[in-house]
Design a protein around this motif. Structure first.
Motif, mmCIF file in Angstrom:
data_model
loop_
_atom_site.group_PDB
_atom_site.id
_atom_site.type_symbol
_atom_site.label_atom_id
_atom_site.label_comp_id
_atom_site.label_asym_id
_atom_site.label_seq_id
_atom_site.Cartn_x
_atom_site.Cartn_y
_atom_site.Cartn_z
ATOM 1 N N GLN A 71 0.844 -1.118 -0.066
ATOM 2 C CA GLN A 71 0.000 -0.026 -0.052
ATOM 3 C C GLN A 71 1.054 1.402 -0.125
ATOM 4 O O GLN A 71 1.205 1.813 0.864
ATOM 5 C CB GLN A 71 -0.885 0.083 1.161
ATOM 6 C CG GLN A 71 -1.906 -1.508 1.192
ATOM 7 C CD GLN A 71 -2.752 -0.935 -0.070
ATOM 8 O OE1 GLN A 71 -3.508 0.075 -0.315
ATOM 9 N NE2 GLN A 71 -3.336 -2.152 -0.630
ATOM 10 N N GLN A 72 1.194 1.638 -1.049
ATOM 11 C CA GLN A 72 2.278 2.908 -1.420
ATOM 12 C C GLN A 72 1.818 3.377 -2.740
ATOM 13 O O GLN A 72 1.562 2.763 -3.423
ATOM 14 C CB GLN A 72 3.734 2.520 -1.024
ATOM 15 C CG GLN A 72 4.302 1.318 -2.005
ATOM 16 C CD GLN A 72 5.558 0.911 -1.750
ATOM 17 O OE1 GLN A 72 5.973 1.513 -0.585
ATOM 18 N NE2 GLN A 72 6.215 0.077 -2.463
ATOM 19 N N ARG A 105 -1.002 2.883 -5.327
ATOM 20 C CA ARG A 105 -1.956 1.743 -4.834
ATOM 21 C C ARG A 105 -2.600 2.366 -3.535
ATOM 22 O O ARG A 105 -3.747 2.166 -3.440
ATOM 23 C CB ARG A 105 -1.303 0.630 -4.574
ATOM 24 C CG ARG A 105 -1.863 -0.197 -3.602
ATOM 25 C CD ARG A 105 -2.816 -1.343 -4.613
ATOM 26 N NE ARG A 105 -2.304 -1.570 -5.757
ATOM 27 C CZ ARG A 105 -3.229 -2.202 -6.578
ATOM 28 N NH1 ARG A 105 -4.233 -2.425 -6.370
ATOM 29 N NH2 ARG A 105 -2.693 -2.665 -7.802
ATOM 30 N N ARG A 106 -1.999 3.323 -2.863
ATOM 31 C CA ARG A 106 -2.682 3.863 -1.700
ATOM 32 C C ARG A 106 -3.920 5.016 -2.011
ATOM 33 O O ARG A 106 -4.764 4.928 -1.510
ATOM 34 C CB ARG A 106 -1.729 4.594 -0.866
ATOM 35 C CG ARG A 106 -2.266 5.194 0.521
ATOM 36 C CD ARG A 106 -1.334 6.130 0.992
ATOM 37 N NE ARG A 106 -0.047 5.408 1.527
ATOM 38 C CZ ARG A 106 1.139 5.304 1.187
ATOM 39 N NH1 ARG A 106 1.313 6.349 0.218
ATOM 40 N NH2 ARG A 106 2.335 4.764 1.845
ATOM 41 N N TRP A 107 -3.521 5.649 -3.131
ATOM 42 C CA TRP A 107 -4.540 6.397 -3.553
ATOM 43 C C TRP A 107 -5.672 5.741 -4.277
ATOM 44 O O TRP A 107 -6.725 6.399 -4.026
ATOM 45 C CB TRP A 107 -3.983 7.175 -4.697
ATOM 46 C CG TRP A 107 -4.648 8.259 -5.300
ATOM 47 C CD1 TRP A 107 -5.055 9.678 -5.006
ATOM 48 C CD2 TRP A 107 -5.778 8.238 -6.580
ATOM 49 N NE1 TRP A 107 -6.190 10.458 -5.628
ATOM 50 C CE2 TRP A 107 -6.487 9.327 -6.593
ATOM 51 C CE3 TRP A 107 -5.915 7.280 -7.490
ATOM 52 C CZ2 TRP A 107 -7.596 9.562 -7.795
ATOM 53 C CZ3 TRP A 107 -6.718 7.104 -8.393
ATOM 54 C CH2 TRP A 107 -7.472 8.485 -8.481
ATOM 55 N N THR A 132 -6.642 2.885 -3.387
ATOM 56 C CA THR A 132 -7.461 2.342 -2.121
ATOM 57 C C THR A 132 -8.236 3.342 -1.469
ATOM 58 O O THR A 132 -9.446 3.082 -1.058
ATOM 59 C CB THR A 132 -6.611 1.524 -1.246
ATOM 60 O OG1 THR A 132 -5.881 0.586 -1.935
ATOM 61 C CG2 THR A 132 -6.900 0.861 -0.031
ATOM 62 N N ARG A 133 -7.805 4.444 -1.379
ATOM 63 C CA ARG A 133 -8.697 5.481 -0.649
ATOM 64 C C ARG A 133 -9.871 5.897 -1.622
ATOM 65 O O ARG A 133 -10.646 6.722 -1.097
ATOM 66 C CB ARG A 133 -7.611 6.782 -0.644
ATOM 67 C CG ARG A 133 -6.478 6.322 0.688
ATOM 68 C CD ARG A 133 -5.804 7.672 0.812
ATOM 69 N NE ARG A 133 -4.706 7.243 2.154
ATOM 70 C CZ ARG A 133 -3.701 8.005 2.492
ATOM 71 N NH1 ARG A 133 -3.691 9.028 1.728
ATOM 72 N NH2 ARG A 133 -2.922 7.633 3.493
ATOM 73 N N SER A 134 -9.707 5.828 -2.918
ATOM 74 C CA SER A 134 -10.467 6.328 -3.698
ATOM 75 C C SER A 134 -11.921 5.307 -3.876
ATOM 76 O O SER A 134 -12.759 5.545 -4.337
ATOM 77 C CB SER A 134 -10.109 6.500 -5.226
ATOM 78 O OG SER A 134 -9.564 5.322 -5.859
ATOM 79 N N ARG A 135 -11.676 4.359 -3.453
ATOM 80 C CA ARG A 135 -12.555 3.143 -3.463
ATOM 81 C C ARG A 135 -14.114 3.568 -2.588
ATOM 82 O O ARG A 135 -15.261 3.394 -3.365
ATOM 83 C CB ARG A 135 -11.980 1.845 -2.949
ATOM 84 C CG ARG A 135 -13.187 0.865 -2.670
ATOM 85 C CD ARG A 135 -12.481 -0.644 -2.126
ATOM 86 N NE ARG A 135 -13.255 -1.729 -1.854
ATOM 87 C CZ ARG A 135 -13.097 -2.544 -1.063
ATOM 88 N NH1 ARG A 135 -12.008 -2.851 -0.717
ATOM 89 N NH2 ARG A 135 -14.215 -3.155 -0.879
ATOM 90 N N PRO A 136 -13.847 4.020 -1.568
ATOM 91 C CA PRO A 136 -15.161 4.478 -0.897
ATOM 92 C C PRO A 136 -15.861 5.522 -1.786
ATOM 93 O O PRO A 136 -17.261 5.640 -1.610
ATOM 94 C CB PRO A 136 -14.844 4.934 0.575
ATOM 95 C CG PRO A 136 -13.437 4.301 0.863
ATOM 96 C CD PRO A 136 -12.783 4.137 -0.563
ATOM 97 N N VAL A 137 -15.193 6.622 -2.159
ATOM 98 C CA VAL A 137 -15.722 7.736 -2.946
ATOM 99 C C VAL A 137 -16.451 7.001 -4.245
ATOM 100 O O VAL A 137 -17.683 7.437 -4.452
ATOM 101 C CB VAL A 137 -14.859 8.587 -3.289
ATOM 102 C CG1 VAL A 137 -15.493 9.781 -4.199
ATOM 103 C CG2 VAL A 137 -14.064 9.342 -1.994
ATOM 104 N N SER A 176 -5.558 0.045 -11.149
ATOM 105 C CA SER A 176 -5.338 -1.041 -10.497
ATOM 106 C C SER A 176 -4.452 -2.144 -10.723
ATOM 107 O O SER A 176 -3.389 -2.635 -10.560
ATOM 108 C CB SER A 176 -6.239 -1.574 -9.425
ATOM 109 O OG SER A 176 -5.785 -2.487 -8.534
#
Length: 602
Positions: free
Chosen positions: A219-220, A223-225, A227-232, A274
C-alpha cells in the motif's frame, strides 16, 4: 462479501443467485422461443423510439419517449401520431417489451401542450435479423455468466477478491434483460428489469474491488491513492444503483444517464489503473495474469461504451454494429477473465496472439480448400449423385488433413518470422548453437558455451548447470545466477519431479529452496545426469511455452553431448589402462622368462 463469511455459506449464496438468474432466463425463454422460433412473429406498434442506448441522453433517464419513425401501417400513425411526438406507456415496463399480437397497449401521446390517451392493438410483425441476433446474443452472454459465476464462486470460494468477481458474473447474467424482452408484464419481468438496472452500476464497483484485492499489494504510491478512492467511487455506484431502481419503478430520473456514464468511466479507470499498477509491481505468471485481466476488461467495456456515442452508431441490415461489438466483447471478456483466474498456468498475451494468427491462417486455408473443392465439384461433376458428393467430401477431408498437417509448422515459422522476428532470431541462434555443440570435445568448454548460449537466449537472466557425482549429489559446474547453492542434495523435492517428468519444471510447482524460474533436466535413458537452472526474465514475465520447449531441447541435447564426452573419456581411460596392462604383461612375461633361464642354469 467479506472474508468472515464462511465458504460453505458463500457457496450457498452464489448458488442461490445463479439459480435465481437461471429461473428468470427460463421464464423469459418460455415467451421468447414461441415468438422467435415457432410463430416467427411478434406484436409491434410500428414505431421506432429514441430509447436505444446512445440514441439520446434524455431517453436513458425519462419514460417520455420521442417517436423517431413510423411504419406506413403503424397503429400509432393510424391514430394520428407523427414523428417528433412524444409518448409515455401506461405501464413503464412496456417500453422494454415486445408485445403479443393483438395485445392492447395503453399510452399517452404528447404533441406540444396537448395530450391524449390511446389504447392500441399491437399488430403482427416479423422479428428482424437484428432483433434475433440481439436476443440470442444476450441469452448466450447470460447463460455463460451464470456458468462462470458458479465456477469461480466454488473454485475460489475462500478468496475475497474472487467472490467479488463471481458477483460480477452473477450480475452480468441479468444483461439478458438489458434491451427488450418477450415476457408478459408480470411480477417476474418487473423484478428482472429492476434487478438488471439496479445491479448494472454495481458491476463496476465489484470489478474495482476485485482489482484492488487481486494480490497482496504494497500500500504505497498509486496503490494507496486507488485504495482511498474506493469508498468515494462506492458512494457513486450505490447511489446510481438506487437511482436506477427508482427509474425502473416508473419514476423520472433526469441525471441517471450521466451517473451511469460516470460509474462506467470511473469503474473502468480504477480497475485498469489498479491492474496496471499490479502488473508493474509483480513478475512471472502473476504479471501475465494482470495482462490477461486488463485485456479482458477493456475488451468487454470499450465496445459497450461506444454504444453511448451516436456518431458511431452504424448499422447493417438493421443490426447496430456497436450492439454486435458489445455482445462479442462481453463474451471475449468472460473467456479472458475465466482463463486468467481459473487456469493453473497462463500463456503470455503475445504468445496467445501468435497462436491466434497461426490458426487464423490455417482456418483461411481450410476455407479456401473447401471452396476450391466445391467449385471443382460443380465444374467437373455436373449431375453427379450422392455417391459423387460423398466421394468429394471424403477427398476434401483427406486432402485437408494431409495438407494442413504438413503446412502447420511452416505457417508457424512464417508467422513467427514476419510478426515475431525477435523470437525467431533468438530461437534459431540457440538451435544453431546446439548443432555446433556436438563438435566441442572439451567438457569445460561445452559447459561454458552452454551457459553463454542460454544467457543470450534469456536476455542475461542467468543460469546454473549442475552435474551428478558418484555420491548421487548434484554439484555446481558453472553459473551466472547469483545465490545458488554449490550442491543440491538428493532429498531436494525438485529432483524427483525432474526424474518423473523429464521436462521443463517451474519452481513454483514444487517446494524447493533453489533460486530461479525453471529447471531443465539433462538425462540419458531415464537417468538424470544433471540439470540447468534458469533465472527469472528481466521483464518480469514468465517464459512462454515455446521458450520452455527450446530450452528443454537445448538442455536435453547438451546432456547427450556431455554423456558422449563422458563415454569418450572413459573409453580413452580404458585404452590407456589396456595399454598399461599390456605393457605390464610384457614386463611380467620377460621377468618370467628370466626366471626360467635362471632356474635352467642352476
Amino acid at each position: 462479501m467479506r472474508k468472515r463469511l464462511a465458504s460453505s455459506l458463500w457457496k450457498w449464496l452464489i448458488s442461490a443467485l445463479a439459480l435465481s438468474s437461471a429461473l428468470l432466463l427460463v421464464f423469459e425463454l418460455s415467451a421468447g422461443i414461441p415468438a422467435l422460433l415457432v410463430d416467427n412473429r411478434q406484436g409491434s406498434l410500428g414505431a421506432r423510439l429514441n430509447d436505444q442506448l446512445g440514441e439520446s441522453e434524455e431517453a436513458q433517464s425519462s419514460h417520455y419517449l420521442t417517436i423517431l419513425e413510423l411504419a406506413p401501417d403503424s397503429p400509432l400513425r393510424a391514430a394520428g401520431a407523427l414523428p417528433g411526438d412524444k409518448l409515455k406507456f401506461d405501464r413503464p415496463i412496456d417500453r422494454w417489451r415486445k408485445f403479443l399480437v393483438g395485445e392492447p397497449v395503453g399510452l399517452t401521446l404528447y404533441r406540444g401542450d396537448s395530450e391524449r390517451h390511446l389504447r392500441l392493438a399491437a399488430q403482427a410483425a416479423r422479428p428482424s435479423f437484428a432483433e434475433q441476433f440481439d436476443y440470442w446474443g444476450r441469452f448466450l452472454v447470460g447463460a455463460t455468466s451464470i456458468l462462470f459465476s458458479l465456477l469461480i464462486g466454488f473454485q475460489r470460494a475462500e478468496v475475497r477478491c474472487y467472490r467479488y468477481l463471481a458477483a460480477v458474473f452473477a450480475a452480468l447474467s441479468l444483461m439478458y434483460f438489458f434491451t427488450f424482452s418477450y415476457s408478459p408484464p408480470s411480477f417476474f419481468y418487473r423484478f428482472s428489469k429492476a434487478a438488471n438496472l439496479t445491479t448494472y452500476p454495481l458491476v463496476w464497483y465489484w470489478c474495482v474491488c476485485f482489482a484492488l484485492l487481486y494480490q497482496p499489494y504494497a500500500q504505497q504510491g498509486l496503490r494507496r491513492w486507488l485504495t482511498r478512492s474506493r469508498p468515494v467511487y462506492g458512494t457513486l455506484a450505490f447511489g446510481t444503483a438506487a437511482y436506477s431502481c427508482w427509474f425502473a419503478l416508473g419514476h423520472e430520473a433526469p441525471l441517471l444517464w450521466l451517473m451511469i456514464f460516470l460509474s462506467i468511466i470511473g469503474g473502468l479507470g480504477l480497475t485498469i489503473a489498479s491492474l496496471y499498477q499490479g502488473w508493474h509491481a509483480t513478475h512471472g505468471e502473476i504479471r501475465q495474469r494482470h495482462v490477461w485481466l486488463m485485456a479482458s476488461f477493456l475488451t468487454g467495456a470499450v465496445p459497450g461504451m461506444l454504444a453511448f456515442i451516436p456518431a458511431l452508431d452504424a448499422s447493417y441490415n438493421g443490426m447496430r454494429i456497436t450492439a454486435f461489438a458489445a455482445v462479442s466483447g462481453q463474451l471475449l471478456m468472460y473467456l479472458g477473465l475465466a482463463y486468467a483466474v481459473l487456469r493453473v498456468r497462463v500463456f503470455s498475451f503475445d504468445f496467445a496472439v501468435h497462436r491466434m494468427l497461426v490458426y487464423t491462417v490455417l482456418s483461411i486455408l481450410l476455407l479456401a480448400l473447401v471452396g476450391c473443392m466445391e467449385w471443382l465439384a460443380k465444374t467437373l461433376l455436373k449431375g453427379g449423385g450422392p455417391q459423387h458428393s460423398m466421394a468429394l467430401f471424403t477427398a476434401t477431408v483427406l486432402v485437408g488433413y494431409l495438407l494442413l498437417h504438413q503446412l502447420h509448422r511452416h505457417i508457424e515459422r512464417w508467422v513467427r518470422r514476419i510478426f515475431f522476428s525477435q523470437w525467431h532470431a533468438k530461437e534459431n541462434q540457440l538451435r544453431h548453437y546446439v548443432e555446433e555443440a556436438e563438435h566441442i570435445t572439451a567438457m569445460d568448454a561445452l559447459l561454458a558455451s552452454c551457459r553463454a548460449a542460454v544467457d543470450n537466449f534469456t536476455g542475461q537472466a542467468g543460469c546454473a548447470i549442475y552435474l551428478r557425482q558418484a555420491t548421487g549429489e548434484y554439484t555446481l559446474a558453472t553459473s551466472t545466477l547469483p545465490g545458488v547453492p554449490l550442491a543440491v542434495a538428493e532429498s531436494d523435492a525438485m529432483l524427483p519431479a525432474l526424474r518423473a517428468e523429464m521436462d521443463a519444471l517451474l519452481f513454483k510447482q514444487v517446494g524447493t529452496a533453489m533460486r530461479g524460474e525453471i529447471a531443465l533436466p539433462m538425462g540419458h535413458r531415464g537417468a538424470l545426469n544433471g540439470f540447468i537452472v534458469v533465472g527469472a526474465r528481466a521483464d518480469g514475465l514468465a517464459y512462454r511455452p515455446d521458450e520452455c520447449e527450446v530450452l528443454h531441447y537445448t538442455a536435453h541435447q547438451i546432456g547427450l553431448d556431455l554423456h558422449a564426452l563422458r563415454v569418450a573419456a572413459l573409453e580413452s581411460e580404458l585404452r590407456q589402462m589396456e595399454g598399461k596392462a599390456a605393457g605390464q604383461g610384457a614386463t611380467l612375461a620377460a621377468l618370467a622368462e628370466r626366471g626360467r633361464q635362471a632356474r635352467s642354469l642352476l
